[in-house]
Design an enzyme around this catalytic site. Structure first.
Site, PDB file in Angstrom:
ATOM      1  N   ARG A 108       0.646  -1.310  -0.224  1.00 60.92           N
ATOM      2  CA  ARG A 108       0.216   0.212  -0.011  1.00 60.92           C
ATOM      3  C   ARG A 108       1.233   1.180  -0.206  1.00 60.92           C
ATOM      4  NH1 ARG A 108      -1.379  -3.410   3.209  1.00 60.92           N
ATOM      5  NH2 ARG A 108      -3.709  -4.460   3.058  1.00 60.92           N
ATOM      6  N   SER A 176       5.841  -5.484   7.325  1.00 60.73           N
ATOM      7  CA  SER A 176       5.457  -6.497   8.402  1.00 60.73           C
ATOM      8  C   SER A 176       6.537  -7.869   8.162  1.00 60.73           C
ATOM      9  CB  SER A 176       4.248  -6.617   7.518  1.00 60.73           C
ATOM     10  OG  SER A 176       3.612  -6.458   7.130  1.00 60.73           O
ATOM     11  N   ASP A 229       4.058  -3.608  10.590  1.00 61.13           N
ATOM     12  CA  ASP A 229       2.601  -3.430  10.874  1.00 61.13           C
ATOM     13  C   ASP A 229       2.215  -3.220  12.099  1.00 61.13           C
ATOM     14  OD1 ASP A 229       3.030  -5.617  10.572  1.00 61.13           O
ATOM     15  OD2 ASP A 229       1.715  -6.082   9.503  1.00 61.13           O
TER      16      ASP A 229
HETATM   17  P1  ADP Z   1      -1.891  -7.388   4.193  1.00 62.50           P
HETATM   18  O1  ADP Z   1      -1.618  -9.466   5.542  1.00 62.50           O
HETATM   19  O2  ADP Z   1      -0.873  -7.997   3.346  1.00 62.50           O
HETATM   20  O3  ADP Z   1      -1.118  -6.269   5.255  1.00 62.50           O
HETATM   21  P2  ADP Z   1      -4.673  -7.897   4.494  1.00 62.50           P
HETATM   22  O4  ADP Z   1      -3.891  -7.055   6.295  1.00 62.50           O
HETATM   23  O5  ADP Z   1      -5.446  -6.538   3.799  1.00 62.50           O
HETATM   24  O6  ADP Z   1      -2.893  -7.953   3.905  1.00 62.50           O
HETATM   25  O7  ADP Z   1      -5.133  -8.700   5.018  1.00 62.50           O
HETATM   26  C1  ADP Z   1      -5.108  -9.157   3.988  1.00 62.50           C
HETATM   27  C2  ADP Z   1      -5.774 -11.217   4.139  1.00 62.50           C
HETATM   28  O8  ADP Z   1      -6.550 -11.141   4.558  1.00 62.50           O
HETATM   29  C3  ADP Z   1      -5.920 -11.830   2.867  1.00 62.50           C
HETATM   30  O9  ADP Z   1      -4.985 -13.404   2.730  1.00 62.50           O
HETATM   31  C4  ADP Z   1      -6.797 -12.759   3.345  1.00 62.50           C
HETATM   32  O10 ADP Z   1      -6.380 -14.443   4.553  1.00 62.50           O
HETATM   33  C5  ADP Z   1      -7.769 -11.927   4.907  1.00 62.50           C
HETATM   34  N1  ADP Z   1      -8.794 -11.963   4.580  1.00 62.50           N
HETATM   35  C6  ADP Z   1      -9.460 -10.248   3.141  1.00 62.50           C
HETATM   36  N2  ADP Z   1     -10.614 -10.487   3.129  1.00 62.50           N
HETATM   37  C7  ADP Z   1     -11.141 -11.568   3.703  1.00 62.50           C
HETATM   38  C8  ADP Z   1     -12.794 -11.918   3.857  1.00 62.50           C
HETATM   39  N3  ADP Z   1     -13.415 -11.152   3.290  1.00 62.50           N
HETATM   40  N4  ADP Z   1     -12.548 -12.962   4.193  1.00 62.50           N
HETATM   41  C9  ADP Z   1     -11.849 -13.674   4.855  1.00 62.50           C
HETATM   42  N5  ADP Z   1     -10.574 -13.111   5.737  1.00 62.50           N
HETATM   43  C10 ADP Z   1     -10.148 -11.994   3.864  1.00 62.50           C
HETATM   44 MG    MG Z   2      -1.182  -6.417   7.102  1.00 63.26          MG
END
Ligand code: ADP
Ligand code: MG
Length: 498
Positions: A108, A176, A229
């Site tokens: 992001r 992260s 993070d």
């Molecule tokens: P990152 O981990 O890259 O920082 P996020 O915090 O947005 O990104 O988390 C993404 C993860 O959250 C996805 O890989 C998935 O495992 C989980 N996730 C995202 N949307 C959903 C959903 N609708 N239901 C369940 N898990 C979800």
């Molecule tokens: Mg994250």
């Protein structure tokens, strides 16, 4: 009746009997198969059982491990890393700041504009993109060149008003993965998690890597802080509400940080900060305790992962793994019965079932569970009857309920360590009257799993009340922080400048 006719009739009776026998045999076999599947489910439920007594054991183990990790380097599976963040943003910060966040699945970029008052926080141009999978096992140069290139494109889109000519843009790098910091601006990668594998980067200074890539592209940007993070989420929480002392991320992976007194960080004696405290990055994904309810699916998942014997807690509670646990259960059911029809080779593919599909199935409100049918079809399993779809929903429920409840136990463990769980911590007993004086405590929470999976969130919050009790729970506020990691890191950079 002639001889021929008699023979004919007899043959017809024999044929009818054998058809009936085949049908009965089939029904018996199918009932037996169904029983096998129900037994697999029952075994899963028992293996994932988390009564409150067991959760309390996990709470205690978390608090004990936190102590051990603070006492000596390598004293616990919890690394309890110093972040060199001792002052959190207050709300009086001014100016324009940037954040670049490398998560587990997404990166992001955003810009915040601050007007010197808490209410004047303007978050601009949030860009969120999936991390191209080939970057996860490329080289550090390829990864950082990509990030710098993305940053360049972001800046090109800015209007002229966003930055005065000649002034360097101040950037927070939200990262992260576990880092050993030597200051807030520098730290080396300890190891990769969440499926990343760029081994030559381990031991390298992460902030330096990004600064180098930005310089190579001629960008006038300064990496002013390297921020975990969770620390970003804590910063945003604190900015809005100074009772925020804990932050937890449930996304692709899971981790937590909290504000600790420097005198409690025994492994770094003589550590002085103006505030008398420092944010500690627990790296709780690596937490382990024999009280964690572990199943054969967890053991196999771990053994076949890119980081076996590592990140045991994360593998039970985070977004990267919940779908994979569910897949393994369904695969076994399909191998030991025919209730899913002919075997699907897709179902044998690791990580093919994503956690967002698990939540979509779990939260399918259609009468016929059409969403479940659609997702199963995508996995090569079509035309399963309603009772099998219901069974799949149940599997999702068992796996996610365990995750939510263990997550709650983790949070309660941190509250216990800092004496905010109403018990007086693990070293001293407090009286009931002192419990009345319990301080209001805010836990900032973010991450895609928590934000998007309602059942996970509800199971977590329900278990937290169960563990803490109604009385103490009233003082514990869980606050969702959308994009908290990135926004909060930019605020942290702002607070360093003022
Ligand atoms: P990152 O981990 O890259 O920082 P996020 O915090 O947005 O990104 O988390 C993404 C993860 O959250 C996805 O890989 C998935 O495992 C989980 N996730 C995202 N949307 C959903 C959903 N609708 N239901 C369940 N898990 C979800
Ligand atoms: Mg994250």
């Amino acid at each position: 009746m002639g001889k021929v006719a008699v023979a004919f009739a007899a043959a017809a009776v024999v044929a009818a009997c054998s058809v009936a026998a085949v049908m009965v045999r089939r029904r018996v076999r199918s009932r037996r198969k169904w029983r096998t599947v129900v037994e697999i489910l029952k075994e899963l439920e028992e293996g994932c059982n988390t009564p409150v007594g067991r959760l309390r054991q996990v709470v205690d183990a978390m608090a004990v491990e936190m102590h051990a990790g603070l006492a000596s380097e390598g004293g616990s599976k919890l690394k309890m890393l110093l972040t060199f963040v001792h002052d959190l943003p207050k709300g009086t910060e001014k100016g324009t700041y940037y954040a670049l966040h490398l998560g587990g699945s997404y990166f992001r970029i955003l810009r915040v504009h601050l007007g010197g008052e808490r209410s004047y926080l303007d978050v601009q141009d949030v860009e969120r993109h999936p991390i191209p999978s080939h970057l996860m096992n490329s080289t550090s140069e390829i990864l950082f060149n990509f990030l710098a290139f993305s940053m360049e494109r972001f800046i090109e889109k800015e209007g002229n008003g966003s930055n005065s000519q000649g002034v360097k843009r101040e950037l927070a790098f939200t990262f992260s993965f576990p880092v050993k910091h030597s200051s807030i601006t520098s730290g080396v990668l300890i190891k990769w998690t969440k499926g990343f594998e760029i081994s030559e980067m381990v031991g390298k200074d992460i902030a330096e890597c990004l600064q180098g890539a930005l310089n190579r592209r001629g960008l006038d940007m300064h990496v002013a802080a390297l921020v975990n993070d969770t620390v970003g989420a804590l910063s945003l929480g604190y900015y809005h509400d100074p009772d925020t002392v804990v932050a937890v991320v449930f996304g692709t992976g899971s981790n937590a940080c909290y504000l600790e007194r420097t005198d409690a960080i025994i492994k770094s004696q003589g550590l002085l900060t103006t505030s008398g405290s420092m944010v500690v990055n627990m790296e709780w994904g690596n937490f382990w305790s024999s009280h964690l309810p572990r199943t054969s699916y967890d053991i196999d998942l771990d053994a076949e992962s890119s980081n076996p014997n590592d990140m045991g807690f994360e593998k039970m509670i985070s977004g990267m793994y919940l779908g994979e646990i569910v897949r393994r259960v369904i695969l076994r059911m399909s191998q030991e019965s025919d209730i899913f029809g002919p075997s699907s080779s897709l179902l044998s593919e690791p990580y093919v079932l994503r956690t967002n599909s698990v939540s979509a199935m779990h939260e399918d409100e259609t009468l016929e569970l059409q969403e479940v049918a659609r997702i199963l079809k995508d996995l090569g399993v079509s035309e399963v009857p309603l009772k099998v779809r219901k069974l799949v929903v149940k599997v999702c429920d068992v796996v996610t309920r365990r995750a939510g409840r263990l997550a709650a136990a983790g949070i309660a463990g941190i509250l216990k360590k800092i004496g905010r769980d109403g018990s007086g911590g693990i070293t001293s007993g407090r009286s009931r009257s002192e419990i009345q004086m319990q301080k209001r405590t805010v836990v900032a929470v973010e991450g895609g799993l928590y934000m998007n999976y309602t059942m996970f969130r509800e199971y977590m919050e329900e278990a937290l009340v169960e563990i803490l009790g109604e009385e103490v729970s009233r003082y514990v506020v869980v606050k969702a922080m959308e994009d908290g990691s990135s926004i909060g890191s930019a605020l942290l950079v702002a607070s360093l400048q003022s």
